[in-house]
Design an enzyme around this catalytic site. Sequence first.
Site, PDB file in Angstrom:
ATOM      1  N   ASP A 182     -12.284  -0.947  -3.797  1.00  0.00           N
ATOM      2  CA  ASP A 182     -12.831  -1.790  -4.865  1.00  0.00           C
ATOM      3  C   ASP A 182     -14.005  -1.050  -5.490  1.00  0.00           C
ATOM      4  OD1 ASP A 182     -14.685  -2.332  -2.839  1.00  0.00           O
ATOM      5  OD2 ASP A 182     -13.563  -4.116  -2.251  1.00  0.00           O
TER       6      ASP A 182
ATOM      7  N   ASP B  82      -9.063   1.528   1.289  1.00  0.00           N
ATOM      8  CA  ASP B  82     -10.024   0.590   1.830  1.00  0.00           C
ATOM      9  C   ASP B  82      -9.204  -0.575   2.394  1.00  0.00           C
ATOM     10  OD1 ASP B  82     -12.437  -0.962   1.962  1.00  0.00           O
ATOM     11  OD2 ASP B  82     -11.823  -1.910   0.091  1.00  0.00           O
TER      12      ASP B  82
ATOM     13  N   ASP C  75     -17.228   0.692  -3.137  1.00  0.00           N
ATOM     14  CA  ASP C  75     -16.768   2.005  -2.712  1.00  0.00           C
ATOM     15  C   ASP C  75     -17.043   3.084  -3.749  1.00  0.00           C
ATOM     16  OD1 ASP C  75     -15.746   0.958  -0.326  1.00  0.00           O
ATOM     17  OD2 ASP C  75     -13.936   0.294  -1.336  1.00  0.00           O
TER      18      ASP C  75
HETATM   19  P1  ADP Z   1     -14.331  -2.868   3.599  1.00  0.00           P
HETATM   20  O1  ADP Z   1     -14.645  -1.438   3.836  1.00  0.00           O
HETATM   21  O2  ADP Z   1     -13.346  -3.380   4.595  1.00  0.00           O
HETATM   22  O3  ADP Z   1     -13.941  -3.165   2.210  1.00  0.00           O
HETATM   23  P2  ADP Z   1     -17.085  -3.557   3.085  1.00  0.00           P
HETATM   24  O4  ADP Z   1     -17.594  -2.154   3.056  1.00  0.00           O
HETATM   25  O5  ADP Z   1     -17.023  -4.305   1.810  1.00  0.00           O
HETATM   26  O6  ADP Z   1     -15.688  -3.662   3.858  1.00  0.00           O
HETATM   27  O7  ADP Z   1     -17.991  -4.363   4.100  1.00  0.00           O
HETATM   28  C1  ADP Z   1     -18.112  -3.967   5.444  1.00  0.00           C
HETATM   29  C2  ADP Z   1     -18.614  -5.082   6.303  1.00  0.00           C
HETATM   30  O8  ADP Z   1     -19.921  -5.445   5.878  1.00  0.00           O
HETATM   31  C3  ADP Z   1     -17.786  -6.330   6.215  1.00  0.00           C
HETATM   32  O9  ADP Z   1     -16.737  -6.334   7.138  1.00  0.00           O
HETATM   33  C4  ADP Z   1     -18.820  -7.393   6.532  1.00  0.00           C
HETATM   34  O10 ADP Z   1     -18.985  -7.513   7.922  1.00  0.00           O
HETATM   35  C5  ADP Z   1     -20.099  -6.832   5.956  1.00  0.00           C
HETATM   36  N1  ADP Z   1     -20.410  -7.346   4.630  1.00  0.00           N
HETATM   37  C6  ADP Z   1     -20.506  -6.646   3.490  1.00  0.00           C
HETATM   38  N2  ADP Z   1     -20.834  -7.433   2.453  1.00  0.00           N
HETATM   39  C7  ADP Z   1     -20.914  -8.680   2.924  1.00  0.00           C
HETATM   40  C8  ADP Z   1     -21.215  -9.962   2.357  1.00  0.00           C
HETATM   41  N3  ADP Z   1     -21.490 -10.129   1.068  1.00  0.00           N
HETATM   42  N4  ADP Z   1     -21.192 -11.010   3.182  1.00  0.00           N
HETATM   43  C9  ADP Z   1     -20.926 -10.864   4.471  1.00  0.00           C
HETATM   44  N5  ADP Z   1     -20.644  -9.716   5.067  1.00  0.00           N
HETATM   45  C10 ADP Z   1     -20.650  -8.626   4.323  1.00  0.00           C
HETATM   46 MG    MG Z   2     -14.208  -3.182   0.292  1.00  0.00          MG
END
Ligand code: ADP
Ligand code: MG
Length: 684
Positions: free
Chosen positions: A545, A346, A549
């Site tokens: 995390d 991730d 995920d």
């Molecule tokens: P990654 O796969 O990089 O870990 P996430 O799956 O956690 O990212 O989140 C994907 C996208 O969703 C983030 O890049 C963000 O744009 C949005 N996002 C998710 N959760 C939040 C949050 N609590 N606040 C703001 N944006 C969020």
């Molecule tokens: Mg993440």
Amino acid sequence: MSQMQTAQAADVSQSQTNTEVFEAAAAEAKSERYVLIYLIGGMLVLTTLISNTFGLLDSLVAQIPALIGSVILAVPLFGAALGEIRKQQISSNTLASLAILAAIMSQMYAVAGSLAFILLVADQFVRRTAWGAQRAIEQLIGLTPDIARLVEEGVEREVPLEQIKVGQIVRVRPGENLPVDGVVIEGRSTINQASLTGEAVPVEVAVNDHVYAGTTNLTGGIDLRVTEVGAETTIGKVTKLIGEAEKSKTPRQLIIEQVAQFFVPVVVAVAAVTWWAMSRSEDQATKDAAVSTFVQILVVTCPTALLLASPTAMVAAFAAAARLGILIKKATYLEAAATIDTVVMDKTGTMTTGVFEVSKLVPAEGVSGADLLRAAVNGEQHSNHPLAQSILKTARAAKIDPDGSRDYEEVHGRGVRARTSIGELCVGRATWLSELNPDIKPQLADVESKIEGMTGVHVMQDGRYLGAVGLADTVRKNTKTVIERLRELGVRKIAMFTGDRVSVAKRVGVAVGIDAIEAECLPEEKHEQIRRLTKSGAKTLMVGDGINDGPSLAAAELGVAMGLSGSDIAANSAGVALMNDDLSRVPFLIELSRKARAIVTQNIAIAIFMALIGLGLATTRTLDNSFGPFLAGLYQFATGVIVIANSFRLFRFGENIAVAEESGEGEGMVRREGSIRGLRGQPA
Ligand code: ADP
Ligand code: MG
């Protein structure tokens, strides 16, 4: 010979192995009663042996002490053998009992007694080393004091830990270990969390920070509000999970157990045929040696060492992993790590630090920057997402306080939706907001173009688009070296799956030398991709995390969750939890797994080789008739000791890493950066 106590346990459904030794060991080793009985039995047998040697007593009278002694010593073995038979798990105890029974019936009481004695001593040894291994693990993951300093109405008094309840206030002085999990409400200090996280560099804590039982308070006095006690604390859960991991079996162990099962009747048949053939011999010496040879064959071929081959290695590997803050939940997961050929990571918080800098505020037309930030902060106030934590940190510095309302929903991989005093807020990725309200698409596109290359957190208030906060995170310093190391270990494909924008993903991916990038994935898409990889025959390890995920971590051959707090460890679906944020633990895990695998193979080879040599010695009548069985017992014991010693070499694997980090050398320097966030839910 190591299952006699557990063999008596009532649980018939669970198949019996030496792994259970570890469970019974603690209780057993405490009871000195057994040792006393063994000693009395041993003395009686010795009396006969001495008297026989020097011809002190009439030979018939001299047999009496040995008869009594051998019965005393044989009883625990017979009990264990009955347990094995009841469970249809015929093994070492049955073989040994058969041998002793044969000796007693042939009136060779001193032979029976001395054999039973050495087998019981060997059993005690195995139990105690197993118990020692468990103790080593408990020590590694830290010590929680029994007494806590309770503060009530400003008055401080010491009370036993069991009396402490959630919500009370506990005071911890410098140099003391924390008795509970809690939140700091007064004071500041540095805390060494190595016992829990394997992180040698102490973390700084101040008001509102989470602190954990079993860690060591170093510099200042702090007062905590108790959030978890006893088994509910992070360390409590870790201890429980390690205990469960030790009980788990690898497929290899199950095969060994089946082989051992098959092995026993063969050995009995060989021994019986030998006895029968020898007792019919014309030669008187051969005839006399028949019983002794029968006994020796059964004893040297006991599968004790074979059954110890894998569990002892697993326990040592778990301890080596725990020292570096790696929690392996089952033996199968450790075994799976050895064959990994694909690693998926991730991005946010895994390849990058997860600490974002707010670099740009882009309000939509007619909206002020302050209104945009206030709405973002109110929306994110209860979210643990790294983006949310970073925005909240900026807000604290700018003295913008959220309103405290709690009505909110986290939409995984998309954003958060909250009902607050300033209206209904949706805060998250652009694609999500445009799904919720397609009318805002042109405004969104305009703002997006102004934050090219940054992660955008977009804000909508009661359906009105307010603009976006542009953030940038930093790649962890050791990500690149970790990826290089993984390639050295023969991992063929290394990919990044992220929910973030393509432009951001590319920037990070190119910097660290990744093979493939999947950007703008929703959590379910990540999951689908992992399943596709698995279908195509890849052995995939996924690092991410644990909360966000979850499905992907569960779908991978091996899921590794990073930087978790206590509540998450147990609940999350990963097979391995890293108690710190250090990616270098992933290649370490693969190495540890391969090393453990090699050691188990060696152990199996040692056990089989020694049994064959022993069989050779027994059938060629190399050993004396009366001392042969005792020597065979000693031989059997020695084989077990060799296997245990070989396994325990794993204890030391990775020790150099822990030492290097403690002295701040090498990777330790890199890891400081990771320690800033520390455990999830504990922002800097
Ligand atoms: P990654 O796969 O990089 O870990 P996430 O799956 O956690 O990212 O989140 C994907 C996208 O969703 C983030 O890049 C963000 O744009 C949005 N996002 C998710 N959760 C939040 C949050 N609590 N606040 C703001 N944006 C969020
Ligand atoms: Mg993440």
